[in-house]
Design an enzyme around this catalytic site. Structure first.
Site, PDB file in Angstrom:
ATOM      1  N   ASP A   5      42.257  96.344  35.068  1.00 43.39           N
ATOM      2  CA  ASP A   5      42.229  96.063  33.640  1.00 43.39           C
ATOM      3  C   ASP A   5      43.635  95.928  33.056  1.00 43.39           C
ATOM      4  O   ASP A   5      44.617  96.373  33.645  1.00 43.39           O
ATOM      5  CB  ASP A   5      41.525  97.206  32.887  1.00 43.39           C
ATOM      6  CG  ASP A   5      40.033  97.271  33.148  1.00 43.39           C
ATOM      7  OD1 ASP A   5      39.530  96.532  34.014  1.00 43.39           O
ATOM      8  OD2 ASP A   5      39.364  98.082  32.484  1.00 43.39           O
ATOM      9  N   HIS A  60      42.886  95.046  22.963  1.00 45.83           N
ATOM     10  CA  HIS A  60      42.352  96.311  23.479  1.00 45.83           C
ATOM     11  C   HIS A  60      41.764  97.206  22.388  1.00 45.83           C
ATOM     12  O   HIS A  60      41.574  98.397  22.589  1.00 45.83           O
ATOM     13  CB  HIS A  60      43.437  97.070  24.246  1.00 45.83           C
ATOM     14  CG  HIS A  60      42.896  97.921  25.354  1.00 45.83           C
ATOM     15  ND1 HIS A  60      42.417  99.191  25.143  1.00 45.83           N
ATOM     16  CD2 HIS A  60      42.736  97.676  26.672  1.00 45.83           C
ATOM     17  CE1 HIS A  60      42.007  99.711  26.292  1.00 45.83           C
ATOM     18  NE2 HIS A  60      42.180  98.801  27.235  1.00 45.83           N
ATOM     19  N   HIS A 150      44.246  99.688  36.952  1.00 48.40           N
ATOM     20  CA  HIS A 150      44.954  98.905  35.942  1.00 48.40           C
ATOM     21  C   HIS A 150      46.188  98.246  36.557  1.00 48.40           C
ATOM     22  O   HIS A 150      46.939  98.906  37.271  1.00 48.40           O
ATOM     23  CB  HIS A 150      45.401  99.793  34.772  1.00 48.40           C
ATOM     24  CG  HIS A 150      44.265 100.441  34.044  1.00 48.40           C
ATOM     25  ND1 HIS A 150      43.605 101.552  34.534  1.00 48.40           N
ATOM     26  CD2 HIS A 150      43.679 100.126  32.857  1.00 48.40           C
ATOM     27  CE1 HIS A 150      42.645 101.899  33.685  1.00 48.40           C
ATOM     28  NE2 HIS A 150      42.667 101.062  32.661  1.00 48.40           N
TER      29      HIS A 150
END
Length: 208
Positions: A5, A60, A150
């Site tokens: 992510d 986000h 991530h």
């Protein structure tokens, strides 16, 4: 299944790509449109390396701060723009922070996307030792588990305010995890690659 992510992110995405290539692994990268706009060439490198792109949102910000109608509009437009950037369709969506209500899930579904959660968390968004991150990625060790990682860290420019990013080598973490998986006879795979032989499992995931 490996999922990343908050990218694309210079200094993180390249390291992860190199580690995946060294281990013959693939992953699904849930990109933020805010970052894809800033780093389109890096996004193209992810695609060229044979990995899958999913949508992580326009930015986000938590979707629970928007109405389902707003979520549907934002997600539909972001999907179209991201597909234009990569030159192919997108199948998956991951809500920022994993936050979604039933109404938000339905809005995502109406955009032709499947909302994806996770079963394991590498903790690479926290300031913890690498050994703890690897242990978290291995917890349970079940084939077919979706692992959250991530390749970047969302910041104020992405609508997030989660403090300073943890400082560590994301490529090193990817290598450590992939080596540990290899010792168990496992290989990292993107969602699409895993579903060539595997079966998609749907379960409720609603978090405010």
């Amino acid at each position: 299944m490996l999922t990343y992510d908050d990218g694309p992110d210079p200094g993180g995405t390249e390291q992860v790509l190199a580690a995946l290539a060294d281990h013959g692994a693939t992953a699904t990268f849930f990109a933020l449109l805010s970052r894809a706009r800033r780093h389109p060439q890096l996004l193209a490198e992810v695609v060229a390396a044979g990995h899958e792109i999913g949508l992580h949102g326009v930015d986000h910000r938590r979707l629970t701060g928007f109405t389902p109608t707003e979520v549907q509009r934002r997600t539909r437009d972001a999907k179209a723009e991201l597909e234009d950037l990569i030159g192919r369709g997108i199948r998956w969506f991951r809500p920022p922070y994993g936050k979604q209500t039933f109404g938000i899930w339905r809005a995502i579904n109406r955009c032709g996307l499947v909302s994806v959660s996770w079963g394991r968390d590498m903790l690479d968004w926290q300031d913890v030792p690498q050994t703890q991150r690897v242990a978290a990625a291995l917890k349970g060790g079940l084939p077919g588990t979706i692992v959250l990682a991530h390749d970047g860290f969302a910041g104020p420019d992405d609508g997030a305010d989660d403090g300073p990013p943890p400082v560590f080598d994301r490529g090193e973490l990817a290598r450590l995890v992939l080596e540990a998986y290899g010792e168990q006879g496992l290989v990292g795979r993107s969602l699409a690659d895993a579903l060539i032989e595997g079966k998609q499992v749907r379960r409720p995931w609603f978090k405010h």
